[in-house]
Design a protein around this motif. Structure first.
Motif, PDB file in Angstrom:
ATOM      1  N   PHE A 343      26.731  99.486  25.238  1.00 38.08           N
ATOM      2  CA  PHE A 343      25.958  98.708  26.355  1.00 38.08           C
ATOM      3  C   PHE A 343      25.137  98.018  25.855  1.00 38.08           C
ATOM      4  O   PHE A 343      24.504  96.806  26.221  1.00 38.08           O
ATOM      5  N   LEU A 344      24.259  98.469  24.739  1.00 36.96           N
ATOM      6  CA  LEU A 344      23.340  97.566  24.006  1.00 36.96           C
ATOM      7  C   LEU A 344      23.882  96.455  23.464  1.00 36.96           C
ATOM      8  O   LEU A 344      23.045  95.684  22.761  1.00 36.96           O
ATOM      9  N   ASP A 345      25.361  96.474  23.060  1.00 40.51           N
ATOM     10  CA  ASP A 345      25.717  95.121  22.283  1.00 40.51           C
ATOM     11  C   ASP A 345      26.284  94.197  23.254  1.00 40.51           C
ATOM     12  O   ASP A 345      26.721  92.916  22.867  1.00 40.51           O
ATOM     13  N   GLU A 408      17.593 105.876  23.867  1.00 38.08           N
ATOM     14  CA  GLU A 408      17.264 106.021  24.961  1.00 38.08           C
ATOM     15  C   GLU A 408      16.273 104.891  25.666  1.00 38.08           C
ATOM     16  O   GLU A 408      16.334 104.421  26.772  1.00 38.08           O
ATOM     17  N   ARG A 409      15.423 104.620  24.748  1.00 40.24           N
ATOM     18  CA  ARG A 409      14.461 103.366  25.123  1.00 40.24           C
ATOM     19  C   ARG A 409      15.304 102.218  25.116  1.00 40.24           C
ATOM     20  O   ARG A 409      14.818 101.494  25.914  1.00 40.24           O
ATOM     21  N   GLN A 410      16.120 101.914  24.083  1.00 39.04           N
ATOM     22  CA  GLN A 410      16.674 100.562  24.045  1.00 39.04           C
ATOM     23  C   GLN A 410      17.621 100.430  25.519  1.00 39.04           C
ATOM     24  O   GLN A 410      17.860  99.426  26.078  1.00 39.04           O
ATOM     25  N   THR A 411      18.230 101.785  26.087  1.00 33.93           N
ATOM     26  CA  THR A 411      19.099 101.530  27.067  1.00 33.93           C
ATOM     27  C   THR A 411      18.187 101.435  28.354  1.00 33.93           C
ATOM     28  O   THR A 411      18.933 100.509  29.091  1.00 33.93           O
ATOM     29  N   GLU A 435      12.384 113.211  26.164  1.00 36.64           N
ATOM     30  CA  GLU A 435      13.358 112.455  26.405  1.00 36.64           C
ATOM     31  C   GLU A 435      13.356 112.408  28.058  1.00 36.64           C
ATOM     32  O   GLU A 435      14.380 111.603  28.538  1.00 36.64           O
ATOM     33  N   ASN A 436      12.653 113.130  28.770  1.00 32.33           N
ATOM     34  CA  ASN A 436      12.850 113.202  30.096  1.00 32.33           C
ATOM     35  C   ASN A 436      11.347 112.280  30.860  1.00 32.33           C
ATOM     36  O   ASN A 436      11.399 111.444  30.879  1.00 32.33           O
ATOM     37  N   ASN A 437      10.251 113.197  31.172  1.00 29.66           N
ATOM     38  CA  ASN A 437       9.121 112.461  31.742  1.00 29.66           C
ATOM     39  C   ASN A 437       8.509 111.537  30.812  1.00 29.66           C
ATOM     40  O   ASN A 437       8.235 110.401  31.628  1.00 29.66           O
ATOM     41  N   GLU A 438       8.353 112.025  29.660  1.00 31.70           N
ATOM     42  CA  GLU A 438       7.448 111.011  28.908  1.00 31.70           C
ATOM     43  C   GLU A 438       8.222 109.816  28.555  1.00 31.70           C
ATOM     44  O   GLU A 438       7.456 108.723  28.600  1.00 31.70           O
ATOM     45  N   MET A 439       9.610 109.804  28.430  1.00 31.91           N
ATOM     46  CA  MET A 439      10.486 108.585  28.033  1.00 31.91           C
ATOM     47  C   MET A 439      10.318 107.483  29.334  1.00 31.91           C
ATOM     48  O   MET A 439      10.227 106.626  29.359  1.00 31.91           O
ATOM     49  N   VAL A 440      10.507 108.233  30.759  1.00 37.87           N
ATOM     50  CA  VAL A 440      10.640 107.598  31.808  1.00 37.87           C
ATOM     51  C   VAL A 440       9.353 106.724  31.886  1.00 37.87           C
ATOM     52  O   VAL A 440       9.047 105.669  32.300  1.00 37.87           O
ATOM     53  N   ASN A 441       8.064 107.552  32.064  1.00 36.80           N
ATOM     54  CA  ASN A 441       6.772 106.708  32.125  1.00 36.80           C
ATOM     55  C   ASN A 441       6.293 105.944  31.419  1.00 36.80           C
ATOM     56  O   ASN A 441       5.844 104.851  31.627  1.00 36.80           O
ATOM     57  N   ARG A 442       6.781 106.315  30.035  1.00 32.92           N
ATOM     58  CA  ARG A 442       6.536 105.094  29.029  1.00 32.92           C
ATOM     59  C   ARG A 442       7.160 103.829  29.366  1.00 32.92           C
ATOM     60  O   ARG A 442       6.635 102.780  29.164  1.00 32.92           O
ATOM     61  N   MET A 443       8.514 103.681  29.594  1.00 33.45           N
ATOM     62  CA  MET A 443       9.478 102.655  29.680  1.00 33.45           C
ATOM     63  C   MET A 443       8.724 102.027  30.860  1.00 33.45           C
ATOM     64  O   MET A 443       8.808 100.804  31.220  1.00 33.45           O
ATOM     65  N   VAL A 444       8.592 102.582  31.940  1.00 31.65           N
ATOM     66  CA  VAL A 444       8.053 101.853  33.430  1.00 31.65           C
ATOM     67  C   VAL A 444       6.767 101.110  32.949  1.00 31.65           C
ATOM     68  O   VAL A 444       6.643  99.980  33.270  1.00 31.65           O
ATOM     69  N   ASN A 445       5.815 101.774  32.338  1.00 35.40           N
ATOM     70  CA  ASN A 445       4.535 101.193  32.190  1.00 35.40           C
ATOM     71  C   ASN A 445       4.845  99.896  31.261  1.00 35.40           C
ATOM     72  O   ASN A 445       4.370  98.839  31.138  1.00 35.40           O
ATOM     73  N   GLU A 446       5.868 100.073  30.260  1.00 32.32           N
ATOM     74  CA  GLU A 446       6.028  98.799  29.315  1.00 32.32           C
ATOM     75  C   GLU A 446       6.676  97.757  30.047  1.00 32.32           C
ATOM     76  O   GLU A 446       6.191  96.572  29.741  1.00 32.32           O
ATOM     77  N   MET A 447       7.749  97.916  30.934  1.00 33.85           N
ATOM     78  CA  MET A 447       8.084  96.692  31.438  1.00 33.85           C
ATOM     79  C   MET A 447       7.283  96.351  32.546  1.00 33.85           C
ATOM     80  O   MET A 447       7.450  94.976  32.738  1.00 33.85           O
ATOM     81  N   ASN A 448       6.543  96.967  33.296  1.00 37.45           N
ATOM     82  CA  ASN A 448       5.367  96.305  34.036  1.00 37.45           C
ATOM     83  C   ASN A 448       4.629  95.669  33.629  1.00 37.45           C
ATOM     84  O   ASN A 448       3.924  94.393  33.857  1.00 37.45           O
ATOM     85  N   ARG A 449       4.113  96.058  32.263  1.00 38.50           N
ATOM     86  CA  ARG A 449       3.286  94.968  31.294  1.00 38.50           C
ATOM     87  C   ARG A 449       3.914  93.856  31.002  1.00 38.50           C
ATOM     88  O   ARG A 449       3.218  92.991  30.707  1.00 38.50           O
ATOM     89  N   THR A 474       5.117  97.870  20.204  1.00 35.76           N
ATOM     90  CA  THR A 474       5.542  96.382  20.233  1.00 35.76           C
ATOM     91  C   THR A 474       6.649  96.242  20.814  1.00 35.76           C
ATOM     92  O   THR A 474       7.741  97.312  20.647  1.00 35.76           O
ATOM     93  N   ALA A 475       7.160  95.136  21.559  1.00 35.21           N
ATOM     94  CA  ALA A 475       8.386  94.895  22.360  1.00 35.21           C
ATOM     95  C   ALA A 475       9.212  94.269  21.333  1.00 35.21           C
ATOM     96  O   ALA A 475       9.003  93.842  20.644  1.00 35.21           O
ATOM     97  N   ASP A 476      10.481  94.410  21.922  1.00 36.56           N
ATOM     98  CA  ASP A 476      11.438  94.171  21.019  1.00 36.56           C
ATOM     99  C   ASP A 476      11.677  92.543  21.414  1.00 36.56           C
ATOM    100  O   ASP A 476      12.027  92.344  22.601  1.00 36.56           O
ATOM    101  N   GLU A 477      11.923  91.767  20.575  1.00 36.04           N
ATOM    102  CA  GLU A 477      12.285  90.412  20.772  1.00 36.04           C
ATOM    103  C   GLU A 477      13.511  89.907  21.265  1.00 36.04           C
ATOM    104  O   GLU A 477      13.568  88.925  21.795  1.00 36.04           O
ATOM    105  N   ASN A 478      14.268  90.777  20.957  1.00 40.09           N
ATOM    106  CA  ASN A 478      15.599  90.550  21.436  1.00 40.09           C
ATOM    107  C   ASN A 478      16.099  91.040  22.747  1.00 40.09           C
ATOM    108  O   ASN A 478      17.011  90.692  23.432  1.00 40.09           O
ATOM    109  N   VAL A 479      15.136  91.588  23.566  1.00 34.55           N
ATOM    110  CA  VAL A 479      15.369  92.101  24.862  1.00 34.55           C
ATOM    111  C   VAL A 479      14.747  91.076  25.753  1.00 34.55           C
ATOM    112  O   VAL A 479      13.500  90.767  25.655  1.00 34.55           O
ATOM    113  N   VAL A 480      15.351  90.739  26.908  1.00 36.94           N
ATOM    114  CA  VAL A 480      14.873  89.891  27.914  1.00 36.94           C
ATOM    115  C   VAL A 480      14.003  90.383  28.871  1.00 36.94           C
ATOM    116  O   VAL A 480      14.372  91.443  29.344  1.00 36.94           O
ATOM    117  N   ALA A 481      12.950  89.955  29.220  1.00 31.37           N
ATOM    118  CA  ALA A 481      11.925  90.557  29.910  1.00 31.37           C
ATOM    119  C   ALA A 481      12.426  90.295  31.521  1.00 31.37           C
ATOM    120  O   ALA A 481      13.142  89.358  31.791  1.00 31.37           O
TER     121      ALA A 481
END
Length: 739
Positions: A343-345, A408-411, A435-449, A474-481
């Protein structure tokens, strides 16, 4: 499918006796096989075929035999560290160096010897045992281990005494001890009904014919003579643990009418289908990683009841794609597309995810919460690597955690960055908080930022460094916001000193660009938003956009109305639009989208290419510059100064424009022509941004045959002198008509 139960060509050993009162359904309720795991010499021989350096192709007669063989292998992997210590203390590999390349086969026979309490085998199966062991390459190792059995038993006793362990199981990590494994025998047997091949009423009839009565109340636990439908997972039945062997050997399982599946791996598909139904989404669904083909088949099974979801795309099959395809065909699944690539490819400009509206994110995890490892290995078609992972000690597991967390972060980042994806269900089978709560909270905050930064970039502002770096990576430059604006992702990190600083509160982000963590729909009543079901060995988190965009007819009509395609201005009265002088103000044409979170009719990259085509010089503009303002007068058209490749349409317009007309000032005519040109470019740009140039780039927009034509009207000069117009409108023909 390799590893799936089929007929076996090997000699059959004596198997546990079954009752002769089996019904036509193949289900017997009076089996004498005890719940304690037992195996025969045939099972040991088949386990040896799987544990060789180059595993040999193997087929099983039924599901029960497959489970017995993999149970032996799981026990060998659990005790491998203890058995190796005893082998090293007795110098077994120094005395018999020929077995150094086959340590797993030695451990298999050593564990079987230990479970027999170092007693000899029964002699009534000796000829069959000798034949099977000779074919599996076990005969020599069996003889050598029997010769040193006293030393091996003494070595194990010394290990127990040294570590003050009452049993050998106490030397294992807590999650690998016999007490943890024995608890599996108390779990209800779960299986889902394959409605691709049989109706639920027919299965109910067959089970009642076999003597199982359906309980009406879902809160009751099934006993030895009953079963119950699961209250959370549709089409899932639960029965008493004593029915495991009978169900595995029944015709219902052999004919794939019902499929044995751990209940923990049915929660994700069930909740995902509930989310899609509640949001009324239409399109395709994605499973990021194939955890097991049975889980994918269950998701496809319950998705078949939703007519709005056409296809399920399952990524990450790898080299087993053909094997998974064959298994799904055997189950009768027709609405699933299995992909070998990860999926990441998937490229950012790929059309594969254009109509995807929901994602079931199932990235690899530590699987530390799995209660039945043998069932997971069997559901994956006999995956020995999964058993090795689940029997690792903590030190080796922690070494893999970094790579697991990164995937998990990239997915999650890729799933949440696609603007057309409205809901993401994140599933793991781990008890690690990272892998659970911390991962979800971190990624939601990152994508909203990222959404705030994207909209700030469109407004010409710069984000404060303290706001950007606070607690986030730091965000990955290869991922579309998650935004659809024309600005590219590289512009997010550009710094222009003249731009004003701002905080997140200063920028308004559309609700369709912001993710939030939601309650699981209709299943749980806990106060916590993302529910951890440790007792079930499953973790689920529901991520959804605050404003869900549905690409239906109503949405298209609203978009067209907001852009004035139906005629007239939208919103407000005519009196409110007048200025202080009483003259109505013309609204400036809005060539950009009102909200960048809603899906575009064309991609931003395509829009940039089309705008470059619009701004490119034409033959007429080049000819005007070549001739110059003084070379052609209003009354004298100099034919010789024009290029031989001049546009004939422009030449006709130019001749008509400078034809002497009595009573009309040539300067006034030229001014009217310039006004018309500006109006044409404005209308053409708006039309192309909405509908695009090519039909293939705009498959999901308004019906290609119903799009309005582009009107090119001319302003009539004063004195009502008619002017000839060569082209009144542009009609975009269907290109397929000319093929």
């Amino acid at each position: 499918m390799e590893g799936e139960p089929t007929s076996s060509s090997q000699p059959q050993a004596k198997k546990p006796r079954r009752s002769s009162s089996s019904l036509d359904s193949g289900l017997s309720l009076s089996s004498t096989l005890s719940m304690e795991t037992t195996w025969t010499v045939s099972d040991i021989a088949k386990a040896a075929h799987l544990l060789t350096v180059l595993p040999r192709p193997l087929r099983f007669e039924d599901e029960e035999e497959m489970r017995r063989v993999y149970s032996i292998i799981y026990d060998v992997f659990r005790y491998k560290s203890v058995l190796n210590q005893a082998l090293i203390q007795t110098a077994f590999f120094l005395k018999y160096p020929q077995f150094q390349k086959q340590p797993c086969l030695v451990s298999l026979l050593f564990y079987d010897l230990y479970k027999r309490r170092f007693l000899p085998r029964e002699n009534h199966d000796e000829p069959l045992r000798a034949q099977l062991f000779e074919e599996a390459g076990l005969q020599e190792a069996e003889t050598c281990l029997w010769d040193v059995r006293v030393k091996l038993a003494a070595s194990l006793s010394r290990l127990r005494i040294k570590n003050k362990a009452l049993s050998l199981s106490k030397l294992l990590p807590p999650h690998l001890r016999d007490s943890h494994v024995a608890a599996l025998d108390e779990l209800p047997v779960a299986a889902w009904i394959n409605t691709f091949k049989i109706d639920m009423d027919e299965v109910t009839h067959l089970l009642e014919k076999a003597g199982l009565k359906r309980l009406d109340s879902k809160e009751l636990k099934p006993d030895a003579l009953s079963y119950v439908l699961d209250d959370w997972c549709p089409k899932l039945i639960k029965s008493h643990p004593t029915h495991r062997s009978d169900l595995a050997q029944s015709a219902l399982v052999k004919r794939n009418l019902i499929v044995l599946q751990d209940r923990a791996f049915c929660f994700g598909p069930a909740v995902m289908c509930k989310i899609v139904h509640d949001l009324d989404l239409a399109g395709r669904l994605v499973q990021t990683h194939v955890v097991s083909p049975r889980t994918t088949a269950y998701l496809a099974n319950i998705l078949s009841d939703n007519e709005k979801i056409k296809t399920l795309i399952a990524f990450g099959a790898g080299q087993r794609k053909e094997e998974y395809d064959a298994y799904l065909r055997m189950l009768g699944v027709t609405n699933t597309e299995v992909r070998a690539e990860s999926f990441l490819d998937v490229p950012s400009d790929s059309c594969l995810l254009e109509s995807v509206v929901g994602v079931l994110a199932t990235p690899p995890n530590t699987y530390s919460g799995v209660r039945d490892p043998v069932d997971l290995a069997c559901s994956r078609g006999g995956d020995l690597s999964m058993l090795e992972v689940l029997t690792e000690v903590e030190d080796w597991r922690m070494k893999r955690i970094d790579a697991i967390l990164e995937e998990e972060r990239q997915t999650l980042r890729l799933a949440m960055s696609r603007p057309q994806i409205q809901a993401v269900l994140y599933e793991t089978h781990s008890i690690v908080p990272a892998e659970n709560n911390e991962m979800v909270n971190r990624m939601v905050n990152e994508m909203n930022r990222r959404a705030h930064e994207k909209h700030a970039e469109e407004l010409g502002k710069t984000v404060l460094a303290s706001q950007k770096e606070e607690g986030l990576e730091t965000a990955d430059e290869n991922v579309v916001a998650p935004s659809d604006s024309v600005a590219s992702i590289e512009n997010i990190y550009m710094r222009e000193p003249e731009r004003p600083k701002f905080t997140e509160a200063d920028v308004t982000v559309p609700s369709c660009d912001v993710f939030e963590i939601r309650f699981l729909p209709g299943l749980f009543l806990q106060e916590d938003i993302h529910v951890t079901m440790e007792e079930e060995g499953c973790y689920l988190a529901y991520l959804r956009r605050k404003e869900v965009v549905r690409l239906n007819a109503k949405y298209m009509i609203n978009i067209a109305a907001s852009r004035g395609l139906f005629g007239g201005e939208t919103g407000g009265s005519k009196e409110a639009k007048k200025s202080q002088s009483g003259r109505p103000q013309r609204k400036k044409p809005d060539l950009q989208r009102q909200t960048s979170g809603t899906p575009l009719l064309i991609r931003p990259t395509s829009r940039r290419v089309e705008m470059e085509r619009i701004a490119a010089p034409t033959q007429a503009s080049i000819s005007r510059r070549a001739t110059g303002p003084g070379k052609i007068s209003s009354g004298n058209f100099q034919q010789g100064t024009w290029s031989s490749t001049i546009c004939q349409r422009h030449q006709n317009h130019f001749q008509h424009e400078f034809t002497p007309v009595v009573g009309i000032n040539p300067k006034m005519v030229a001014q009217i022509r310039r006004q018309d040109a500006r109006k044409w470019w404005r209308e053409a740009a708006r039309h192309i941004i909405v509908f695009g140039f090519n039909f293939e780039l705009d498959q999901n927009s308004v019906d290609r045959y119903m799009r309005p034509r582009l009107k090119l009207s001319r302003t009539k000069p004063y004195y009502k002198v008619p002017l000839r117009v060569n082209v009144a409108s542009i009609q975009f023909d269907d290109p397929n008509k000319f093929l």
